[in-house]
Design a protein around this motif. Structure first.
Motif, PDB file in Angstrom:
ATOM      1  N   LEU A 107     -20.757  40.671  27.528  1.00  0.00           N
ATOM      2  CA  LEU A 107     -20.807  39.237  27.242  1.00  0.00           C
ATOM      3  C   LEU A 107     -20.050  38.914  25.954  1.00  0.00           C
ATOM      4  O   LEU A 107     -19.325  37.909  25.876  1.00  0.00           O
ATOM      5  CB  LEU A 107     -22.264  38.785  27.136  1.00  0.00           C
ATOM      6  N   VAL A 108     -20.183  39.766  24.934  1.00  0.00           N
ATOM      7  CA  VAL A 108     -19.476  39.558  23.669  1.00  0.00           C
ATOM      8  C   VAL A 108     -17.962  39.619  23.895  1.00  0.00           C
ATOM      9  O   VAL A 108     -17.199  38.769  23.415  1.00  0.00           O
ATOM     10  CB  VAL A 108     -19.914  40.612  22.630  1.00  0.00           C
ATOM     11  N   MET A 109     -17.532  40.631  24.665  1.00  0.00           N
ATOM     12  CA  MET A 109     -16.096  40.780  24.922  1.00  0.00           C
ATOM     13  C   MET A 109     -15.545  39.603  25.714  1.00  0.00           C
ATOM     14  O   MET A 109     -14.467  39.068  25.401  1.00  0.00           O
ATOM     15  CB  MET A 109     -15.846  42.091  25.672  1.00  0.00           C
ATOM     16  N   PHE A 110     -16.263  39.176  26.724  1.00  0.00           N
ATOM     17  CA  PHE A 110     -15.815  38.057  27.552  1.00  0.00           C
ATOM     18  C   PHE A 110     -15.707  36.769  26.734  1.00  0.00           C
ATOM     19  O   PHE A 110     -14.711  36.029  26.829  1.00  0.00           O
ATOM     20  CB  PHE A 110     -16.773  37.859  28.718  1.00  0.00           C
ATOM     21  N   THR A 111     -16.714  36.515  25.921  1.00  0.00           N
ATOM     22  CA  THR A 111     -16.714  35.288  25.110  1.00  0.00           C
ATOM     23  C   THR A 111     -15.565  35.295  24.099  1.00  0.00           C
ATOM     24  O   THR A 111     -14.849  34.288  23.937  1.00  0.00           O
ATOM     25  CB  THR A 111     -18.063  35.145  24.385  1.00  0.00           C
ATOM     26  N   ARG A 112     -15.395  36.417  23.423  1.00  0.00           N
ATOM     27  CA  ARG A 112     -14.324  36.476  22.412  1.00  0.00           C
ATOM     28  C   ARG A 112     -12.949  36.389  23.060  1.00  0.00           C
ATOM     29  O   ARG A 112     -12.033  35.776  22.499  1.00  0.00           O
ATOM     30  CB  ARG A 112     -14.440  37.800  21.617  1.00  0.00           C
ATOM     31  N   TYR A 113     -12.776  36.948  24.233  1.00  0.00           N
ATOM     32  CA  TYR A 113     -11.487  36.941  24.904  1.00  0.00           C
ATOM     33  C   TYR A 113     -11.047  35.517  25.245  1.00  0.00           C
ATOM     34  O   TYR A 113      -9.850  35.197  25.212  1.00  0.00           O
ATOM     35  CB  TYR A 113     -11.557  37.794  26.173  1.00  0.00           C
ATOM     36  N   GLN A 114     -12.032  34.649  25.581  1.00  0.00           N
ATOM     37  CA  GLN A 114     -11.693  33.272  25.918  1.00  0.00           C
ATOM     38  C   GLN A 114     -11.184  32.498  24.698  1.00  0.00           C
ATOM     39  O   GLN A 114     -10.502  31.474  24.844  1.00  0.00           O
ATOM     40  CB  GLN A 114     -12.916  32.549  26.497  1.00  0.00           C
ATOM     41  N   LEU A 115     -11.503  32.995  23.502  1.00  0.00           N
ATOM     42  CA  LEU A 115     -11.140  32.280  22.271  1.00  0.00           C
ATOM     43  C   LEU A 115      -9.833  32.756  21.667  1.00  0.00           C
ATOM     44  O   LEU A 115      -9.394  32.208  20.656  1.00  0.00           O
ATOM     45  CB  LEU A 115     -12.271  32.435  21.237  1.00  0.00           C
ATOM     46  N   PHE A 116      -9.204  33.780  22.240  1.00  0.00           N
ATOM     47  CA  PHE A 116      -7.924  34.250  21.719  1.00  0.00           C
ATOM     48  C   PHE A 116      -6.855  33.168  21.899  1.00  0.00           C
ATOM     49  O   PHE A 116      -6.914  32.340  22.820  1.00  0.00           O
ATOM     50  CB  PHE A 116      -7.486  35.521  22.442  1.00  0.00           C
ATOM     51  N   ASP A 117      -5.836  33.235  21.022  1.00  0.00           N
ATOM     52  CA  ASP A 117      -4.747  32.250  21.064  1.00  0.00           C
ATOM     53  C   ASP A 117      -3.483  32.925  21.572  1.00  0.00           C
ATOM     54  O   ASP A 117      -3.072  33.983  21.056  1.00  0.00           O
ATOM     55  CB  ASP A 117      -4.519  31.675  19.659  1.00  0.00           C
ATOM     56  N   LEU A 118      -2.878  32.336  22.617  1.00  0.00           N
ATOM     57  CA  LEU A 118      -1.661  32.897  23.184  1.00  0.00           C
ATOM     58  C   LEU A 118      -0.528  32.824  22.150  1.00  0.00           C
ATOM     59  O   LEU A 118      -0.269  31.773  21.555  1.00  0.00           O
ATOM     60  CB  LEU A 118      -1.262  32.127  24.452  1.00  0.00           C
TER      61      LEU A 118
END
Length: 589
Positions: A107-118
């Motif tokens: 869950l931590v990995m999924f949440t943080r991945y959505q917040l990355f900036d292209l």
């Protein structure tokens, strides 16, 4: 759509097929549900990568990669969860916090991945076979995911290896080693492709983990469908037998856990399926020792130990007498993996036996009472005759004359009691005629309550059927029931009488299933007294049984004898807290 996209599409269809297959086979199995979720996560992973591989731009790749992250972020946790269930380590998940520890990293990995900036945190590189993510800028998070992935998959592999080494059954060992082999093959190929593909092919390849995961998922599905040992499934072990058997049938695994139960068993024991299935057998067999003995007899194929007469324990704590048979369930290698236990409910048989015992007792008492009553009647005739002579000779003494009158009355009552006893046990064929039971009730009820404080309510249903009966005997039955109700309410109350039609040609009357199907008239007499205690209820129709200081114990037995000679029956329905209802069923004319 390029080659890798086509492979991802095929892999996704395989995962969805595996998901549907296990859910159709046994949707109640916890293992099947977790494995189906694992396949769904793989399918989402493949779906996202399918469009990422052939994306038109970096923005397209980033959008589809975020969709795929819902699958790859939770895949390690679901894989470990499946292996824990396969390796019988489900006790590790008995605590709620265990689920938190299991799924929180994903869950931590999924949440943080959505917040990355292209462009800042993550970028994409076009290769000859498709796009691939470049994670140089998020190296700490990439290391976090690799550690999470390695730790969880290594634990899963350890569980499978330990299961393969310690399994007792031959089929389980085959099963476990098949899973270890497919796991090592899938992740070994992934490592080789990532490490050496560029040297062999000449180009770097995009990540192919979701495509290679088909190997491991296929291995799990192979074990579940071929050996069918993960869960002793009712679909594979019993099918429609559980639904059709009229006896009480339980399917039990080798750990003494109830895997499934027939609807008749659930109804007899008073459980819902979810309350019984998954629990220990000792819960209903009255202890772990009884459960162990029953299963051991099937394991040793000791058919001489059956049938066993046991008392099963219902949900409400009451005991259910049962004849128990058992039969072993073995796999294709001859290993014992469970048992089918079949119980025959003896409640009705015990009730009939009790009735026969009472009937034999009544017959014996009848023979004895007939002889005693006959001799007693002859003696009382002499006593009454001599009392009459003594009364005539005592014309000058009023006191003696009064005492002789009282003695004569008592002697006459004693003779009447003897006559009633003879009439009850010998029986008298009723003089049957068409009778309007509603009219009889209205005319005869008030006489029985005269002088009491009880009130009377009478309800006669319209269109009442006639009965073929002896009116005088029906009046006697009615009076006995009303007198009982009056004595139950010395301080007053209401006695309700209802006469109605019941039953038809296709079924027995409701409330008295022992009578043959047909048309009946039902007479109900209900009082508002304190009710009948449970320990007394089963004895109220026994001759000479009474709870009253001045009772004879013949009112209700004689009433039932009369009703049964008319082809009907009488039952008692205890009230909820207060009062009780006597229901008399008589065949319609």
């Amino acid at each position: 759509m390029n080659t890798l996209s086509m492979l991802a599409l095929v892999s996704m269809m395989v995962y969805l097929g595996l998901c549907a297959m296990v859910l159709v086979r046994d949707p109640r199995s916890g293992l099947n549900r977790v494995f189906a979720t694992l396949c769904l996560a793989y399918a989402i992973w493949c779906f996202g990568f399918m469009f990422m591989y052939s994306g038109n731009s970096r923005e397209d790749c980033w959008a589809w990669d975020r969709v795929a992250s819902l699958g790859w972020a939770f895949f390690p946790a679901l894989a470990l969860h499946s292996c824990l269930l396969l390796g019988r380590r489900d006790r590790w998940l008995a605590r709620p916090w265990a689920f938190v520890l299991l799924y929180l990293p994903g869950l931590v990995m999924f949440t943080r991945y959505q917040l990355f900036d292209l462009g800042t945190d993550i970028d994409y590189l076009r290769l000859p076979l498709g796009w691939t993510p470049v994670m140089d800028n998020i190296l700490p998070w990439f290391v976090y995911f690799e550690c999470y992935l390695f730790l969880f998959l290594a634990t899963a592999l350890w569980v499978l290896v330990n299961w393969a080494r310690t399994a007792v059954l031959v089929s389980e060992r085959r099963q476990a080693w098949a899973l270890v082999t497919t796991c090592v093959t899938a992740f070994g190929l992934g490592f080789l492709i990532d490490s050496f593909a560029e040297d062999v092919v000449g180009n770097r390849l995009p990540p192919m983990a979701p495509i290679l995961g088909v190997i491991w998922a296929g291995g799990i599905a192979y074990s579940m469908t071929r050996h069918r040992l993960m869960v002793l499934s009712p679909a594979s072990a019993s099918g429609q037998i559980l639904e059709s058997v009229r006896d009480l049938l339980l399917l039990v695994d080798r750990d003494e856990r109830i895997v499934d139960a027939s609807p008749q068993a659930l109804m007899a024991l008073g459980f819902e399926r979810g309350e019984l299935v998954g629990g220990g057998l000792g819960r209903i067999l009255g202890g772990e020792d009884n459960a162990r003995k029953a299963l051991q007899s099937t394991r040793d194929v000791d058919m001489g130990a059956f049938p066993l007469e046991l008392s099963w324990v219902r949900k409400d704590g009451r005991e259910l007498p049962v004849w128990l048979w058992g039969s072993p369930i073995v796999d294709r290698d001859g290993d014992w993996i469970g048992a089918v236990l079949v119980g025959r409910d003896l409640s009705e048989q015990r009730r009939v036996e009790d009735e026969l015992v009472r009937a034999c007792g009544v017959e014996s008492i009848g023979l004895l009472a007939g002889g005693i009553a006959h001799d007693f009647n002859n003696l009382m005739t002499a006593v009454i005759g001599n009392l009459e002579l003594a009364r005539e000779a005592s014309t000058g003494n009023a006191t003696v004359r009064d005492r002789l009158d009282e003695a004569g009355q008592a002697a006459d009552q004693a003779r009447q009691l003897a006559q009633r006893l003879l009439s009850f046990y010998r029986g008298r064929a009723p003089d049957r005629r068409e009778v309007d039971l509603g009219r009889v009730v209205k005319e005869a009820s008030s006489v029985a309550l005269r002088g009491s404080r009880a009130q009377l309510q009478i309800r006669v249903a319209p269109g009442l059927r006639m009965v073929l009966a002896d009116e005088a005997q029906l009046v006697q039955v009615l009076h006995n029931l009303l007198i009982n109700g009056r004595q139950a309410m010395p301080e007053g109350g209401t006695i309700s009488i209802e006469v109605s039609n019941c039953g038809d040609a296709s079924r027995s009357p409701e409330g008295c299933p022992g009578l043959p199907a047909g048309e009946y008239v039902c007479l109900s007499v209900r009082d508002e007294g304190p009710g009948i205690p449970a320990e007394v209820l089963s004895r109220i129709f026994e001759p000479f049984f009474t709870t009253k200081a001045t009772g004879t114990g013949l009112g209700l037995p004689s009433s039932r004898s009369i009703v049964r000679r008319h082809g009907g029956d009488i039952v008692v329905v205890p009230g909820s807290g207060r009062g009780c209802t006597f229901r008399v069923f008589l065949p319609a004319a």
